[in-house]
Scaffold this motif. Structure first.
Motif, PDB file in Angstrom:
ATOM      1  N   ALA A 260     -42.789 -11.675  -9.392  1.00  0.00           N
ATOM      2  CA  ALA A 260     -41.476 -11.332  -9.969  1.00  0.00           C
ATOM      3  C   ALA A 260     -41.341 -11.944 -11.364  1.00  0.00           C
ATOM      4  O   ALA A 260     -40.794 -11.321 -12.282  1.00  0.00           O
ATOM      5  N   LEU A 261     -41.846 -13.153 -11.526  1.00  0.00           N
ATOM      6  CA  LEU A 261     -41.782 -13.803 -12.846  1.00  0.00           C
ATOM      7  C   LEU A 261     -42.600 -12.997 -13.863  1.00  0.00           C
ATOM      8  O   LEU A 261     -42.141 -12.730 -14.980  1.00  0.00           O
ATOM      9  N   ILE A 262     -43.802 -12.597 -13.455  1.00  0.00           N
ATOM     10  CA  ILE A 262     -44.638 -11.808 -14.374  1.00  0.00           C
ATOM     11  C   ILE A 262     -43.930 -10.496 -14.729  1.00  0.00           C
ATOM     12  O   ILE A 262     -43.924 -10.071 -15.886  1.00  0.00           O
ATOM     13  N   GLU A 263     -43.290  -9.881 -13.736  1.00  0.00           N
ATOM     14  CA  GLU A 263     -42.565  -8.625 -14.001  1.00  0.00           C
ATOM     15  C   GLU A 263     -41.491  -8.846 -15.065  1.00  0.00           C
ATOM     16  O   GLU A 263     -41.354  -8.062 -16.006  1.00  0.00           O
ATOM     17  N   SER A 264     -40.727  -9.924 -14.906  1.00  0.00           N
ATOM     18  CA  SER A 264     -39.666 -10.198 -15.890  1.00  0.00           C
ATOM     19  C   SER A 264     -40.261 -10.423 -17.272  1.00  0.00           C
ATOM     20  O   SER A 264     -39.714  -9.984 -18.273  1.00  0.00           O
ATOM     21  N   ILE A 265     -41.384 -11.135 -17.301  1.00  0.00           N
ATOM     22  CA  ILE A 265     -42.039 -11.404 -18.583  1.00  0.00           C
ATOM     23  C   ILE A 265     -42.430 -10.098 -19.252  1.00  0.00           C
ATOM     24  O   ILE A 265     -42.133  -9.874 -20.418  1.00  0.00           O
ATOM     25  N   ILE A 266     -43.058  -9.203 -18.471  1.00  0.00           N
ATOM     26  CA  ILE A 266     -43.560  -7.994 -19.129  1.00  0.00           C
ATOM     27  C   ILE A 266     -42.443  -7.015 -19.449  1.00  0.00           C
ATOM     28  O   ILE A 266     -42.607  -6.140 -20.282  1.00  0.00           O
ATOM     29  N   HIS A 267     -41.283  -7.192 -18.797  1.00  0.00           N
ATOM     30  CA  HIS A 267     -40.151  -6.339 -19.174  1.00  0.00           C
ATOM     31  C   HIS A 267     -39.322  -6.978 -20.286  1.00  0.00           C
ATOM     32  O   HIS A 267     -38.267  -6.474 -20.657  1.00  0.00           O
ATOM     33  N   GLY A 268     -39.786  -8.137 -20.756  1.00  0.00           N
ATOM     34  CA  GLY A 268     -39.081  -8.817 -21.845  1.00  0.00           C
ATOM     35  C   GLY A 268     -37.706  -9.298 -21.415  1.00  0.00           C
ATOM     36  O   GLY A 268     -36.817  -9.495 -22.246  1.00  0.00           O
ATOM     37  N   ASP A 269     -37.524  -9.514 -20.101  1.00  0.00           N
ATOM     38  CA  ASP A 269     -36.215  -9.929 -19.621  1.00  0.00           C
ATOM     39  C   ASP A 269     -36.108 -11.455 -19.726  1.00  0.00           C
ATOM     40  O   ASP A 269     -36.220 -12.183 -18.744  1.00  0.00           O
ATOM     41  N   VAL A 270     -35.890 -11.912 -20.946  1.00  0.00           N
ATOM     42  CA  VAL A 270     -35.927 -13.348 -21.218  1.00  0.00           C
ATOM     43  C   VAL A 270     -34.884 -14.108 -20.398  1.00  0.00           C
ATOM     44  O   VAL A 270     -35.139 -15.207 -19.910  1.00  0.00           O
ATOM     45  N   ASN A 271     -33.715 -13.509 -20.208  1.00  0.00           N
ATOM     46  CA  ASN A 271     -32.677 -14.210 -19.436  1.00  0.00           C
ATOM     47  C   ASN A 271     -33.149 -14.481 -18.020  1.00  0.00           C
ATOM     48  O   ASN A 271     -32.986 -15.577 -17.502  1.00  0.00           O
ATOM     49  N   ASP A 272     -33.749 -13.470 -17.405  1.00  0.00           N
ATOM     50  CA  ASP A 272     -34.224 -13.653 -16.039  1.00  0.00           C
ATOM     51  C   ASP A 272     -35.345 -14.695 -15.998  1.00  0.00           C
ATOM     52  O   ASP A 272     -35.390 -15.546 -15.111  1.00  0.00           O
ATOM     53  N   VAL A 273     -36.234 -14.634 -16.987  1.00  0.00           N
ATOM     54  CA  VAL A 273     -37.336 -15.604 -17.046  1.00  0.00           C
ATOM     55  C   VAL A 273     -36.759 -17.025 -17.102  1.00  0.00           C
ATOM     56  O   VAL A 273     -37.175 -17.916 -16.369  1.00  0.00           O
ATOM     57  N   LEU A 274     -35.763 -17.214 -17.952  1.00  0.00           N
ATOM     58  CA  LEU A 274     -35.199 -18.559 -18.112  1.00  0.00           C
ATOM     59  C   LEU A 274     -34.429 -18.994 -16.867  1.00  0.00           C
ATOM     60  O   LEU A 274     -34.464 -20.169 -16.491  1.00  0.00           O
ATOM     61  N   ARG A 283     -36.011 -27.107  -8.231  1.00  0.00           N
ATOM     62  CA  ARG A 283     -36.738 -27.312  -6.969  1.00  0.00           C
ATOM     63  C   ARG A 283     -37.884 -28.294  -7.110  1.00  0.00           C
ATOM     64  O   ARG A 283     -38.532 -28.634  -6.142  1.00  0.00           O
ATOM     65  N   GLY A 284     -38.186 -28.721  -8.323  1.00  0.00           N
ATOM     66  CA  GLY A 284     -39.300 -29.650  -8.525  1.00  0.00           C
ATOM     67  C   GLY A 284     -40.649 -28.964  -8.408  1.00  0.00           C
ATOM     68  O   GLY A 284     -41.648 -29.575  -8.010  1.00  0.00           O
ATOM     69  N   THR A 285     -40.707 -27.684  -8.717  1.00  0.00           N
ATOM     70  CA  THR A 285     -41.967 -26.936  -8.640  1.00  0.00           C
ATOM     71  C   THR A 285     -43.059 -27.611  -9.472  1.00  0.00           C
ATOM     72  O   THR A 285     -42.789 -28.146 -10.542  1.00  0.00           O
ATOM     73  N   ASP A 286     -44.265 -27.560  -8.948  1.00  0.00           N
ATOM     74  CA  ASP A 286     -45.408 -28.095  -9.679  1.00  0.00           C
ATOM     75  C   ASP A 286     -45.747 -27.097 -10.811  1.00  0.00           C
ATOM     76  O   ASP A 286     -46.384 -26.073 -10.583  1.00  0.00           O
ATOM     77  N   ILE A 287     -45.284 -27.424 -12.002  1.00  0.00           N
ATOM     78  CA  ILE A 287     -45.368 -26.482 -13.120  1.00  0.00           C
ATOM     79  C   ILE A 287     -46.819 -26.249 -13.561  1.00  0.00           C
ATOM     80  O   ILE A 287     -47.207 -25.135 -13.895  1.00  0.00           O
ATOM     81  N   LYS A 288     -47.633 -27.306 -13.525  1.00  0.00           N
ATOM     82  CA  LYS A 288     -49.039 -27.130 -13.927  1.00  0.00           C
ATOM     83  C   LYS A 288     -49.718 -26.134 -13.004  1.00  0.00           C
ATOM     84  O   LYS A 288     -50.450 -25.252 -13.420  1.00  0.00           O
ATOM     85  N   ARG A 289     -49.465 -26.329 -11.740  1.00  0.00           N
ATOM     86  CA  ARG A 289     -50.066 -25.449 -10.739  1.00  0.00           C
ATOM     87  C   ARG A 289     -49.572 -24.009 -10.946  1.00  0.00           C
ATOM     88  O   ARG A 289     -50.354 -23.060 -10.878  1.00  0.00           O
ATOM     89  N   LEU A 290     -48.283 -23.900 -11.209  1.00  0.00           N
ATOM     90  CA  LEU A 290     -47.709 -22.570 -11.421  1.00  0.00           C
ATOM     91  C   LEU A 290     -48.373 -21.899 -12.626  1.00  0.00           C
ATOM     92  O   LEU A 290     -48.726 -20.716 -12.578  1.00  0.00           O
ATOM     93  N   THR A 291     -48.569 -22.667 -13.697  1.00  0.00           N
ATOM     94  CA  THR A 291     -49.220 -22.129 -14.892  1.00  0.00           C
ATOM     95  C   THR A 291     -50.612 -21.620 -14.527  1.00  0.00           C
ATOM     96  O   THR A 291     -51.014 -20.521 -14.898  1.00  0.00           O
ATOM     97  N   ASN A 292     -51.315 -22.443 -13.765  1.00  0.00           N
ATOM     98  CA  ASN A 292     -52.664 -22.067 -13.372  1.00  0.00           C
ATOM     99  C   ASN A 292     -52.663 -20.816 -12.489  1.00  0.00           C
ATOM    100  O   ASN A 292     -53.492 -19.927 -12.649  1.00  0.00           O
ATOM    101  N   ASP A 293     -51.691 -20.745 -11.583  1.00  0.00           N
ATOM    102  CA  ASP A 293     -51.617 -19.581 -10.696  1.00  0.00           C
ATOM    103  C   ASP A 293     -51.322 -18.303 -11.473  1.00  0.00           C
ATOM    104  O   ASP A 293     -51.880 -17.245 -11.179  1.00  0.00           O
TER     105      ASP A 293
END
Ligand SMILES: Nc1ncnc2c1ncn2[C@@H]1O[C@H](COP(=O)(O)OP(=O)(O)OP(=O)(O)O)[C@@H](O)[C@H]1O
Ligand SMILES: [Mg+2]
Ligand SMILES: [Zn+2]
Length: 580
Positions: A260-274, A283-293
């Motif tokens: 879903a995040l990638i979809e928002s990115i490719i639709h240029g939906d910056v508000n949703d991305v943010l 939620r304390g998501t592991d951001i490094k891991r997310l970047t890698n994923d």
């Protein structure tokens, strides 16, 4: 009275990776080339005197060393590992007098190691061979290294050295040349899966394949890591292994969320991305891991895009990769991968990774905001309207724009500038309209100012680092006015702002609180604000406030224009105050 007998104690919990150290060659996951060669050597009696096991952590080096020690000493003959004879059992327990494990990392005492090595000349006590297993051998002190070297030059018949290391490049060539070297590799996903299943079944744990896949992806080829991860999840979830528990414990996002995040990115939906980013941070998501994923997912898209084949996919399911590949062409997938790779590299150099990730997401979104240039379209229809349609970010901005009166209007006739015409400000001819007038009157209909994208960009291109720096250096001087009966409140409000962009005539301040932004932009406050700025910095400057979102949007617009090559040139921009 309660009497507790010794046997009644619940046995102390032993970690899975220790319980399930392979006890025969057959149980080793992966490393098949090494197992095969060593088994052959044992069968044909071609046993070397020194081995070097090199490779990543937790991939079976120490395990294999112990297996070799058993195969050399088992009472049932060389090559056997009965795990029942006295020799096998003592080696399994770590109590065999002829099998000596030395951890060079923790055992830095030269004397101790030298002492052990000195004893090589004595015969064996229980078994056929004395086996010295030296772990993390690259950590040995030079003195101990020398003692070892001497022995390696002329080892007695009954002595075998097995050196293990994660960093073979740190080992002296003189030592390397005396060893038969085996390079352990990361364990493949399939081999880890097979081993995990054997263990889960022995432990009577119900599992789901997707949850195992998650554990595998976290382990990154380390078998010990895979089992430790499993241990952590089971400590939390009991006798079940399911996706949700793994995601919760390791602060991961689900594949659906990442898609879903990638979809928002490719639709240029910056508000949703943010918005998504804020919830990850919450939620304390592991951001490094997310970047890698995200990187791995895009790699799947690229692989599918170039090969048309789904059999090489690492993370994405067939349907998902098809959907994404429909929207992301290979070139864009490659660009996105490059940005994510850079980000992963940059994480090593920053203390706060969240802002870096934020910028990365914006960069990724900006790739998709560039007009796709199709040669045929360009030839037939090189019209301005075409381009406008392909810029969703700008389009959306206009829909969302509050109706508050713009403070800054292009010259010459302020009243006649139509609102919906703002997109044209970013067209190729924007240079021609670059003069910007800061238009400030007491008689505005609305009570606060709203800045438009063009003005933001104009202030940005005319910003001056040295003015900003000198302002920042003296920012605390605002405090002097804090007690002023008339200007005190305004000075205090200014202190809380972070100068984002400073040109010679205007400044944009970023604030965390929306209510302060609103107050700062009240028309009736602008005079006091300018008064304070003039008093403290001796400058005449228009001050405009934005919140974090506004600040990001303004940087995003700037980046978009930069990439499109449509930024106005600083010397063509003229900012003037009108009406004060
Ligand atoms: N190839 C493997 N097959 C099966 N289990 C493995 C394998 N590699 C590691 N393990 C599991 O991980 C535990 C630790 O492995 P081992 O001590 O052999 O790793 P290592 O390569 O020596 O790591 P380090 O570099 O940290 O010393 C083992 O007890 C076993 O449970
Ligand atoms: Mg080891
Ligand atoms: Zn045995």
């Amino acid at each position: 009275m309660c009497i507790i007998k010794k046997g009644d104690y619940k046995m102390a919990y032993k970690a899975l990776y220790r319980t399930y150290r392979p006890s025969t060659f057959e149980e080793v996951a992966g490393q098949q080339h090494i197992v095969k060669t060593i088994k052959n050597a044992l069968a044909t009696g071609k046993i070397a005197h020194a081995y070097l096991f090199a490779g990543p952590r937790g991939t079976g080096k120490t395990t294999m060393a112990k297996l070799v020690a058993k195969a050399l000493n088992c009472e049932h003959g060389i090559g056997c590992q009965c795990n029942e004879c006295k020799n096998c059992q003592a080696i399994n327990d770590g109590t065999h007098p002829d099998v000596l494990e030395i951890d060079a990392a923790s055992n830095n005492g030269v004397d101790e190691i030298r002492d052990l090595i000195d004893k090589v000349k004595y015969g064996t006590i229980l078994g056929r061979y004395k086996v010295y297993i030296i772990d993390e051998v690259h950590m040995m002190t030079p003195g101990a290294f020398n003692a070892l070297l001497k022995t390696l030059e002329e080892p007695p018949e009954h002595v075998i050295f097995i050196l293990a290391t994660t960093e073979p490049h740190k080992i002296l060539p003189t030592i390397l040349s005396r060893c038969q070297r085996y390079d352990f590799s990361k364990v493949s996903d399939e081999d880890i899966r097979e081993r995990i299943k054997v263990i889960l079944e022995k432990e009577n744990i119900t599992y789901n394949e997707d949850a195992i896949s998650l554990v595998i992806s976290l382990a990154d080829g380390g078998m010990r890591d895979a089992l430790s991860i499993l241990d952590q999840v089971l400590a939390y979830s009991g006798d079940k292994l399911n996706v949700k528990d793994v995601l919760d414990i390791f602060a991961l996002e689900s594949n659906e969320e990442k898609i879903a995040l990638i979809e928002s990115i490719i639709h240029g939906d910056v508000n949703d991305v943010l918005n998504r980013l804020s919830s990850y941070i919450e939620r304390g998501t592991d951001i490094k891991r997310l970047t890698n994923d995200l990187l791995l997912m895009l790699k799947d898209v690229l692989i599918y895009g170039t090969s048309g084949n789904t059999k090489y996919l690492q993370i994405l399911k067939e349907d998902d990769v098809r959907d994404l590949a429909d929207e992301i062409d290979n070139k864009k997938a490659m660009e996105m991968i490059t940005i994510l790779m850079e980000t992963l590299k940059d994480y090593k150099n920053v203390t706060a990774i969240n802002p870096l990730f934020e910028v990365t997401l914006l960069k990724l979104a900006s790739i998709h905001n560039q007009p796709t240039i199709r040669p045929s379209v360009i030839k037939e229809e090189p019209k301005v309207e075409e381009k406008v349609e392909k810029e969703p970010v700008f389009e959306r901005k206009i829909e969302e724009k509050p109706i508050a009166k713009p403070i800054i209007q292009p010259e010459p006739v302020v009243e006649e500038e139509p609102e919906e015409d703002q997109l044209s400000l970013f067209e190729d001819d924007s240079v021609a309209h670059d003069d910007t007038v800061l238009y400030i009157k007491d008689t505005e209909v609305d009570d606060h100012y709203e800045i438009d994208d063009k003005t933001m960009v104009n202030i940005m291109v005319t910003s001056k680092k040295d003015i900003k720096n000198s302002l920042l250096e003296n920012w605390k001087n605002l405090k002097r006015l804090a007690a002023h009966p008339k200007l005190g409140k305004t000075a205090s409000m200014l202190i809380d702002g972070r100068p984002l962009v400073v040109s010679s005539k205007a400044m944009i301040l970023e604030y965390q609180s929306d209510s302060v932004v609103e107050k700062m932009n009240l028309i009736k406050n602008q005079k006091d604000i300018q008064n304070v700025i003039r008093t403290v910095f001796g400058k005449k400057m228009f001050v405009f406030a934005v919140n974090r979102k506004g600040s990001i949007s303004c940087q995003q617009t700037y980046m978009n224009l930069l990439q499109l090559g449509r930024l106005p040139k600083a010397d063509t921009v003229n900012i003037e105050f009108v009406g004060d």
